[in-house]
Design a protein around this motif. Structure first.
Motif, mmCIF file in Angstrom:
data_model
loop_
_atom_site.group_PDB
_atom_site.id
_atom_site.type_symbol
_atom_site.label_atom_id
_atom_site.label_comp_id
_atom_site.label_asym_id
_atom_site.label_seq_id
_atom_site.Cartn_x
_atom_site.Cartn_y
_atom_site.Cartn_z
ATOM 1 N N PRO A 145 0.792 -1.231 0.000
ATOM 2 C CA PRO A 145 0.000 0.000 0.000
ATOM 3 C C PRO A 145 0.829 1.290 0.000
ATOM 4 N N ASP A 146 1.905 1.344 0.793
ATOM 5 C CA ASP A 146 2.695 2.580 0.819
ATOM 6 C C ASP A 146 3.384 2.828 -0.514
ATOM 7 N N GLY A 147 3.841 1.773 -1.174
ATOM 8 C CA GLY A 147 4.451 1.919 -2.492
ATOM 9 C C GLY A 147 3.434 2.354 -3.529
ATOM 10 N N PHE A 148 2.229 1.789 -3.452
ATOM 11 C CA PHE A 148 1.169 2.179 -4.384
ATOM 12 C C PHE A 148 0.865 3.672 -4.236
ATOM 13 N N ALA A 149 0.729 4.133 -3.000
ATOM 14 C CA ALA A 149 0.449 5.559 -2.742
ATOM 15 C C ALA A 149 1.598 6.433 -3.250
ATOM 16 N N HIS A 150 2.816 5.991 -3.034
ATOM 17 C CA HIS A 150 4.009 6.735 -3.458
ATOM 18 C C HIS A 150 4.066 6.871 -4.980
ATOM 19 N N LEU A 151 3.701 5.806 -5.705
ATOM 20 C CA LEU A 151 3.809 5.801 -7.160
ATOM 21 C C LEU A 151 2.642 6.479 -7.860
ATOM 22 N N GLY A 152 1.460 6.474 -7.250
ATOM 23 C CA GLY A 152 0.284 7.119 -7.849
ATOM 24 C C GLY A 152 -0.189 6.454 -9.135
ATOM 25 N N LEU A 153 -0.095 5.132 -9.231
ATOM 26 C CA LEU A 153 -0.505 4.429 -10.446
ATOM 27 C C LEU A 153 -2.022 4.423 -10.609
ATOM 28 N N VAL A 179 10.571 -3.410 -6.900
ATOM 29 C CA VAL A 179 11.485 -2.506 -6.204
ATOM 30 C C VAL A 179 11.605 -1.195 -6.971
ATOM 31 N N ARG A 180 11.381 -1.264 -8.298
ATOM 32 C CA ARG A 180 11.362 -0.058 -9.131
ATOM 33 C C ARG A 180 10.211 -0.184 -10.124
ATOM 34 N N VAL A 181 9.499 0.919 -10.324
ATOM 35 C CA VAL A 181 8.435 0.980 -11.322
ATOM 36 C C VAL A 181 8.676 2.235 -12.160
ATOM 37 N N ASN A 182 8.770 2.034 -13.478
ATOM 38 C CA ASN A 182 9.053 3.123 -14.406
ATOM 39 C C ASN A 182 10.287 3.929 -13.979
ATOM 40 N N GLY A 183 11.288 3.213 -13.484
ATOM 41 C CA GLY A 183 12.539 3.848 -13.088
ATOM 42 C C GLY A 183 12.545 4.480 -11.705
ATOM 43 N N ARG A 184 11.394 4.489 -11.023
ATOM 44 C CA ARG A 184 11.296 5.087 -9.693
ATOM 45 C C ARG A 184 11.305 3.997 -8.628
ATOM 46 N N ALA A 185 11.977 4.274 -7.507
ATOM 47 C CA ALA A 185 11.947 3.342 -6.372
ATOM 48 C C ALA A 185 10.528 3.250 -5.860
ATOM 49 N N VAL A 186 10.082 2.040 -5.528
ATOM 50 C CA VAL A 186 8.731 1.826 -5.028
ATOM 51 C C VAL A 186 8.536 2.533 -3.684
ATOM 52 N N ARG A 187 9.557 2.495 -2.854
ATOM 53 C CA ARG A 187 9.478 3.147 -1.538
ATOM 54 C C ARG A 187 10.328 4.405 -1.576
ATOM 55 N N ASP A 188 9.815 5.430 -0.961
ATOM 56 C CA ASP A 188 10.542 6.691 -0.864
ATOM 57 C C ASP A 188 11.842 6.449 -0.112
ATOM 58 N N GLU A 189 12.965 6.701 -0.761
ATOM 59 C CA GLU A 189 14.254 6.424 -0.149
ATOM 60 C C GLU A 189 14.777 7.581 0.673
ATOM 61 N N GLY A 190 13.950 8.571 0.899
ATOM 62 C CA GLY A 190 14.397 9.763 1.627
ATOM 63 C C GLY A 190 14.115 9.753 3.074
#
Length: 190
Positions: A145-153, A179-190
């Motif tokens: 869920p957190d990755g889905f929210a982060h990516l906004g697919l 772990v990556r979708v469209n070149g972006r990390a699934v989880r915010d690495e910040g």
């Protein structure tokens, strides 16, 4: 009875939960009352350790097909809390993934695989929150869920996902732990 951690366990924070990596020897599958497979029992230096699969996830059991009693493996999971149904006789984990068999990556999982397609629908976790997308290829991209929210697919998006993949229980398509979708990390690495 308090739960005891078996020898050969390591853990790391993953999202908001501790993910334990447990080394042991395969003992047997654990059956549900209706005859399905709901988990696996391993022996960790004489200590029984159980891993339970998500409900209705018969696909998790495919990772254990063909294993022999006593075969060495490493399984990752999150520790289950106390059950309202009674005390456990041993440590119980929620199965995350089979990390290795006899020191090698499982034959059903393919590291760093890439899948591509167009989003045709969202997939939802048991509690109802979107946890990934299903592509027109039949593949399931699991983002949590957190990755889905982060990516906004959303439906109609073109997706190129990278991560560990294995066949879906239906035999049609794969599931990728992205772990990556469209070149972006699934989880915010910040």
């Amino acid at each position: 009875m308090p739960q005891h951690h078996a020898p050969h366990e390591t853990h790391a924070k993953h999202d908001t939960q501790d993910v334990w990596s447990v080394e042991g020897r395969f003992q047997h599958l654990v059956y549900s009352p209706k005859g399905g497979i709901e988990g696996v029992l391993i022996d960790t230096d004489g200590v029984a350790t159980q891993f339970v699969f998500e409900r209705h996830d018969e696909g998790a059991a495919t990772a254990f097909e063909g294993l022999q009693v006593g075969q060495a493996l490493v399984i990752e999971g999150t520790e289950e809390g106390p059950s309202p149904k009674g005390e456990a006789g041993h440590t119980v984990y929620r199965f995350e993934r089979l990390a290795s068999i006899d020191g090698e990556a499982p034959r059903h999982a393919h590291p760093d695989e890439r899948i591509e397609g167009t989003v045709v629908r969202l997939n939802y976790a048991r509690h109802g929150e979107a946890n990934g997308v299903v592509l027109d290829t039949g593949d399931f991209v699991h983002t949590k869920p957190d990755g889905f929210a982060h990516l906004g697919l959303k439906v109609g998006d073109k997706v190129r996902a990278e991560g560990r993949a294995q066949p879906l229980a239906t035999g049609e398509g794969r599931v990728v732990e992205a772990v990556r979708v469209n070149g972006r990390a699934v989880r915010d690495e910040g």
